[in-house]
Design a protein around this motif. Structure first.
Motif, PDB file in Angstrom:
ATOM      1  N   MET A   1     -11.363 -27.387  -8.742  1.00 41.29           N
ATOM      2  CA  MET A   1     -10.335 -28.002  -9.702  1.00 41.29           C
ATOM      3  C   MET A   1      -9.486 -29.075  -9.232  1.00 41.29           C
ATOM      4  O   MET A   1      -8.825 -28.952  -8.247  1.00 41.29           O
ATOM      5  CB  MET A   1      -9.343 -26.629  -9.965  1.00 41.29           C
ATOM      6  CG  MET A   1      -8.574 -26.798 -11.361  1.00 41.29           C
ATOM      7  SD  MET A   1      -7.635 -28.342 -11.691  1.00 41.29           S
ATOM      8  CE  MET A   1      -6.221 -27.886 -10.538  1.00 41.29           C
ATOM      9  N   ARG A   2     -10.000 -30.107  -9.876  1.00 39.65           N
ATOM     10  CA  ARG A   2      -9.286 -31.400  -9.329  1.00 39.65           C
ATOM     11  C   ARG A   2      -8.202 -31.727 -10.429  1.00 39.65           C
ATOM     12  O   ARG A   2      -7.862 -31.518 -11.598  1.00 39.65           O
ATOM     13  CB  ARG A   2     -10.157 -32.657  -9.622  1.00 39.65           C
ATOM     14  CG  ARG A   2     -11.489 -32.385  -8.775  1.00 39.65           C
ATOM     15  CD  ARG A   2     -11.018 -32.580  -7.347  1.00 39.65           C
ATOM     16  NE  ARG A   2     -12.424 -32.550  -6.630  1.00 39.65           N
ATOM     17  CZ  ARG A   2     -12.494 -32.686  -5.296  1.00 39.65           C
ATOM     18  NH1 ARG A   2     -11.468 -33.002  -4.530  1.00 39.65           N
ATOM     19  NH2 ARG A   2     -13.585 -32.593  -4.723  1.00 39.65           N
ATOM     20  N   VAL A   3      -6.816 -31.989  -9.846  1.00 44.28           N
ATOM     21  CA  VAL A   3      -5.681 -32.211 -10.455  1.00 44.28           C
ATOM     22  C   VAL A   3      -5.727 -33.784 -11.014  1.00 44.28           C
ATOM     23  O   VAL A   3      -5.081 -33.813 -12.232  1.00 44.28           O
ATOM     24  CB  VAL A   3      -4.420 -32.247  -9.509  1.00 44.28           C
ATOM     25  CG1 VAL A   3      -3.297 -32.766 -10.098  1.00 44.28           C
ATOM     26  CG2 VAL A   3      -4.307 -30.874  -8.787  1.00 44.28           C
ATOM     27  N   ARG A   4      -6.607 -34.783 -10.653  1.00 44.81           N
ATOM     28  CA  ARG A   4      -6.561 -35.886 -11.408  1.00 44.81           C
ATOM     29  C   ARG A   4      -6.791 -36.019 -12.796  1.00 44.81           C
ATOM     30  O   ARG A   4      -7.445 -35.273 -13.272  1.00 44.81           O
ATOM     31  CB  ARG A   4      -7.530 -36.790 -10.796  1.00 44.81           C
ATOM     32  CG  ARG A   4      -7.737 -38.337 -11.192  1.00 44.81           C
ATOM     33  CD  ARG A   4      -8.499 -39.049 -10.494  1.00 44.81           C
ATOM     34  NE  ARG A   4      -7.832 -39.489  -8.940  1.00 44.81           N
ATOM     35  CZ  ARG A   4      -7.078 -40.264  -8.886  1.00 44.81           C
ATOM     36  NH1 ARG A   4      -6.587 -41.263 -10.006  1.00 44.81           N
ATOM     37  NH2 ARG A   4      -6.380 -40.467  -7.575  1.00 44.81           N
ATOM     38  N   ASP A   5      -5.650 -36.395 -13.519  1.00 36.80           N
ATOM     39  CA  ASP A   5      -6.084 -36.781 -15.052  1.00 36.80           C
ATOM     40  C   ASP A   5      -5.545 -35.268 -15.968  1.00 36.80           C
ATOM     41  O   ASP A   5      -5.799 -35.457 -16.924  1.00 36.80           O
ATOM     42  CB  ASP A   5      -7.195 -37.199 -15.331  1.00 36.80           C
ATOM     43  CG  ASP A   5      -7.717 -38.480 -14.878  1.00 36.80           C
ATOM     44  OD1 ASP A   5      -6.853 -39.322 -14.821  1.00 36.80           O
ATOM     45  OD2 ASP A   5      -9.034 -38.815 -14.591  1.00 36.80           O
ATOM     46  N   ARG A   6      -4.959 -34.532 -15.213  1.00 36.11           N
ATOM     47  CA  ARG A   6      -4.539 -33.321 -15.683  1.00 36.11           C
ATOM     48  C   ARG A   6      -2.951 -33.347 -15.928  1.00 36.11           C
ATOM     49  O   ARG A   6      -2.434 -34.001 -15.369  1.00 36.11           O
ATOM     50  CB  ARG A   6      -5.029 -32.220 -14.961  1.00 36.11           C
ATOM     51  CG  ARG A   6      -6.493 -31.778 -14.832  1.00 36.11           C
ATOM     52  CD  ARG A   6      -6.893 -30.224 -14.295  1.00 36.11           C
ATOM     53  NE  ARG A   6      -8.192 -30.038 -14.175  1.00 36.11           N
ATOM     54  CZ  ARG A   6      -8.994 -29.200 -14.734  1.00 36.11           C
ATOM     55  NH1 ARG A   6      -8.302 -28.404 -15.576  1.00 36.11           N
ATOM     56  NH2 ARG A   6     -10.013 -28.976 -14.481  1.00 36.11           N
ATOM     57  N   VAL A   7      -2.791 -32.679 -17.219  1.00 33.76           N
ATOM     58  CA  VAL A   7      -1.364 -32.362 -17.487  1.00 33.76           C
ATOM     59  C   VAL A   7      -0.929 -31.092 -16.718  1.00 33.76           C
ATOM     60  O   VAL A   7      -1.538 -29.997 -16.921  1.00 33.76           O
ATOM     61  CB  VAL A   7      -1.068 -32.306 -18.819  1.00 33.76           C
ATOM     62  CG1 VAL A   7       0.395 -31.797 -19.140  1.00 33.76           C
ATOM     63  CG2 VAL A   7      -1.484 -33.677 -19.654  1.00 33.76           C
ATOM     64  N   VAL A   8      -0.004 -31.143 -15.799  1.00 31.02           N
ATOM     65  CA  VAL A   8       0.544 -30.027 -15.056  1.00 31.02           C
ATOM     66  C   VAL A   8       1.731 -29.705 -15.341  1.00 31.02           C
ATOM     67  O   VAL A   8       2.660 -30.553 -15.470  1.00 31.02           O
ATOM     68  CB  VAL A   8       0.101 -30.412 -13.564  1.00 31.02           C
ATOM     69  CG1 VAL A   8       0.461 -29.306 -12.541  1.00 31.02           C
ATOM     70  CG2 VAL A   8      -1.069 -31.007 -13.163  1.00 31.02           C
ATOM     71  N   VAL A   9       2.069 -28.385 -15.331  1.00 32.40           N
ATOM     72  CA  VAL A   9       3.308 -28.044 -15.689  1.00 32.40           C
ATOM     73  C   VAL A   9       3.683 -27.015 -14.292  1.00 32.40           C
ATOM     74  O   VAL A   9       2.812 -26.372 -13.999  1.00 32.40           O
ATOM     75  CB  VAL A   9       3.586 -26.894 -16.858  1.00 32.40           C
ATOM     76  CG1 VAL A   9       4.933 -26.243 -16.950  1.00 32.40           C
ATOM     77  CG2 VAL A   9       3.195 -27.643 -17.927  1.00 32.40           C
ATOM     78  N   VAL A  10       4.880 -27.394 -13.930  1.00 35.65           N
ATOM     79  CA  VAL A  10       5.188 -26.380 -12.615  1.00 35.65           C
ATOM     80  C   VAL A  10       6.720 -26.031 -12.845  1.00 35.65           C
ATOM     81  O   VAL A  10       8.005 -26.620 -13.162  1.00 35.65           O
ATOM     82  CB  VAL A  10       5.455 -27.272 -11.217  1.00 35.65           C
ATOM     83  CG1 VAL A  10       5.584 -26.415 -10.089  1.00 35.65           C
ATOM     84  CG2 VAL A  10       4.227 -28.185 -11.108  1.00 35.65           C
ATOM     85  N   THR A  11       6.776 -24.588 -12.844  1.00 35.75           N
ATOM     86  CA  THR A  11       8.176 -23.754 -12.982  1.00 35.75           C
ATOM     87  C   THR A  11       8.978 -23.822 -11.664  1.00 35.75           C
ATOM     88  O   THR A  11       8.288 -23.726 -10.426  1.00 35.75           O
ATOM     89  CB  THR A  11       8.069 -22.603 -13.724  1.00 35.75           C
ATOM     90  OG1 THR A  11       7.260 -21.629 -12.832  1.00 35.75           O
ATOM     91  CG2 THR A  11       7.415 -22.761 -14.833  1.00 35.75           C
ATOM     92  N   GLY A  12      10.152 -23.476 -11.698  1.00 43.36           N
ATOM     93  CA  GLY A  12      10.851 -23.421 -10.327  1.00 43.36           C
ATOM     94  C   GLY A  12      10.584 -24.718  -9.581  1.00 43.36           C
ATOM     95  O   GLY A  12      10.671 -24.729  -8.376  1.00 43.36           O
ATOM     96  N   ALA A  13      10.608 -25.814 -10.222  1.00 43.01           N
ATOM     97  CA  ALA A  13      10.402 -27.308  -9.565  1.00 43.01           C
ATOM     98  C   ALA A  13      11.675 -28.065  -9.177  1.00 43.01           C
ATOM     99  O   ALA A  13      11.333 -29.202  -8.782  1.00 43.01           O
ATOM    100  CB  ALA A  13       9.332 -27.999 -10.403  1.00 43.01           C
ATOM    101  N   ALA A  14      12.770 -27.597  -9.247  1.00 47.01           N
ATOM    102  CA  ALA A  14      13.866 -28.428  -8.993  1.00 47.01           C
ATOM    103  C   ALA A  14      14.144 -28.310  -7.401  1.00 47.01           C
ATOM    104  O   ALA A  14      14.641 -29.340  -6.820  1.00 47.01           O
ATOM    105  CB  ALA A  14      15.221 -27.716  -9.551  1.00 47.01           C
ATOM    106  N   GLY A  15      13.587 -27.431  -6.691  1.00 44.84           N
ATOM    107  CA  GLY A  15      13.333 -27.662  -5.234  1.00 44.84           C
ATOM    108  C   GLY A  15      12.364 -26.660  -4.640  1.00 44.84           C
ATOM    109  O   GLY A  15      11.511 -26.472  -5.205  1.00 44.84           O
ATOM    110  N   GLY A  16      12.278 -26.769  -3.264  1.00 47.37           N
ATOM    111  CA  GLY A  16      11.384 -26.096  -2.467  1.00 47.37           C
ATOM    112  C   GLY A  16       9.858 -26.419  -2.874  1.00 47.37           C
ATOM    113  O   GLY A  16       9.601 -27.275  -3.076  1.00 47.37           O
ATOM    114  N   ILE A  17       9.155 -25.432  -2.830  1.00 47.68           N
ATOM    115  CA  ILE A  17       7.693 -25.492  -3.153  1.00 47.68           C
ATOM    116  C   ILE A  17       7.185 -25.855  -4.492  1.00 47.68           C
ATOM    117  O   ILE A  17       6.334 -26.961  -4.496  1.00 47.68           O
ATOM    118  CB  ILE A  17       7.005 -23.992  -2.883  1.00 47.68           C
ATOM    119  CG1 ILE A  17       7.072 -23.277  -1.596  1.00 47.68           C
ATOM    120  CG2 ILE A  17       5.407 -24.018  -3.376  1.00 47.68           C
ATOM    121  CD1 ILE A  17       6.806 -22.015  -1.418  1.00 47.68           C
TER     122      ILE A  17
END
Length: 262
Positions: A1-17
């Motif tokens: 699974m390559r991240v390149r060219d994908r739309v990614v959502v990250v929750t809990g993303a204001a800090g840390g991991i």
């Protein structure tokens, strides 16, 4: 699974991991990164670090309607979501003294948020022929968590849900990985936590990694499409011992907790 060219959502993303993963996904060439967090200002700051390929969306992941709105916002900004990272989590620091509100909040964030994310993105991913879920579940979901019963139970349940999704949707093009670190230098181990049993247990268990180290491990794990992404590789050995001789493992964990309690 390559991240390149994908739309990614990250929750809990204001800090840390979460913040470290959002930055790393952008560095890996993601088409767009959606930084989601209940901390609106923190999410905006994280998105600004990335630049034009990122947007911030205030989201309470314990509310399904807000998770659905998050996915719509991602699609409007960048297009269909290719990777959803359900990363937000909470700790309580309580055992049998945890109240019903502690349990409810932890179940909502640490377990049901994963369910809401899957409901929001999996049907569309299946229609498009594929997609990927990354669920942060913690090593606590595999080997328990001294000092925090709601955290241990909900993280274990989150892993069980990820397994279920993988079993039922792998043949339909859906990949699933579970991120299960031990100690990471985040707000969960911040000032004021030093006297807690949870803190002492984490520190005694091994190396405390930086969020950036974890994000690097995530990229490697996604590339290999491993179900378990273990930034602390020794966790795999702990799990093997647990299932090879569960009674011995439980006795050892009991002694470990007793040593922490002094």
């Amino acid at each position: 699974m390559r991240v390149r060219d994908r739309v990614v959502v990250v929750t809990g993303a204001a800090g840390g991991i979460g913040r470290a993963m959002a930055r790393r996904f952008a560095d890996e060439g993601a088409a767009g990164v959606v930084v989601a967090d209940l901390d609106e200002a923190g999410a905006a700051a994280a998105a600004s670090e990335i630049g034009d390929r990122a947007v911030a969306v205030r989201t309470d992941v314990s509310v399904e309607a807000e998770v659905q709105a998050l996915v719509r916002a991602a699609e409007e900004a960048f297009g269909p979501v290719g990777l959803f990272c359900s990363n937000a989590g909470v700790v309580t620091g309580h055992g049998l003294d945890a109240g019903d509100l502690d349990w409810t909040r932890t179940i909502d964030v640490n377990l049901l948020a994963h369910v809401y994310a899957a409901r929001a993105v999996v049907p569309g991913m299946v229609e498009r022929g594929g997609g990927y879920l990354l669920n942060t579940c913690s090593a606590a979901g595999l080997i328990s968590c001294p000092g925090d019963a709601p955290y241990a139970v909900t993280k274990s349940a989150a892993i069980a849900f990820a397994e279920w999704i993988s079993i039922h949707y792998r043949a339909k093009g859906i990949g699933v990985s579970v991120l299960a670190p031990q100690g990471v230098r985040t707000g969960l181990l911040g000032e004021g936590a030093e006297n807690s049993l949870v803190y002492r247990g984490v520190v005694a268990s091994g190396e405390i990694l930086s969020p950036e180290q974890v994000a690097r491990t995530v990229i490697d794990g996604l590339d290999a499409e491993r179900f378990y992404i273990l930034p602390h590789p020794e966790v795999a050995e702990y799990v093997r011992r647990k299932y090879d001789d569960t009674d011995r493992w439980l006795a050892g964990m009991s002694r470990f907790v007793a040593s922490l309690e002094g």
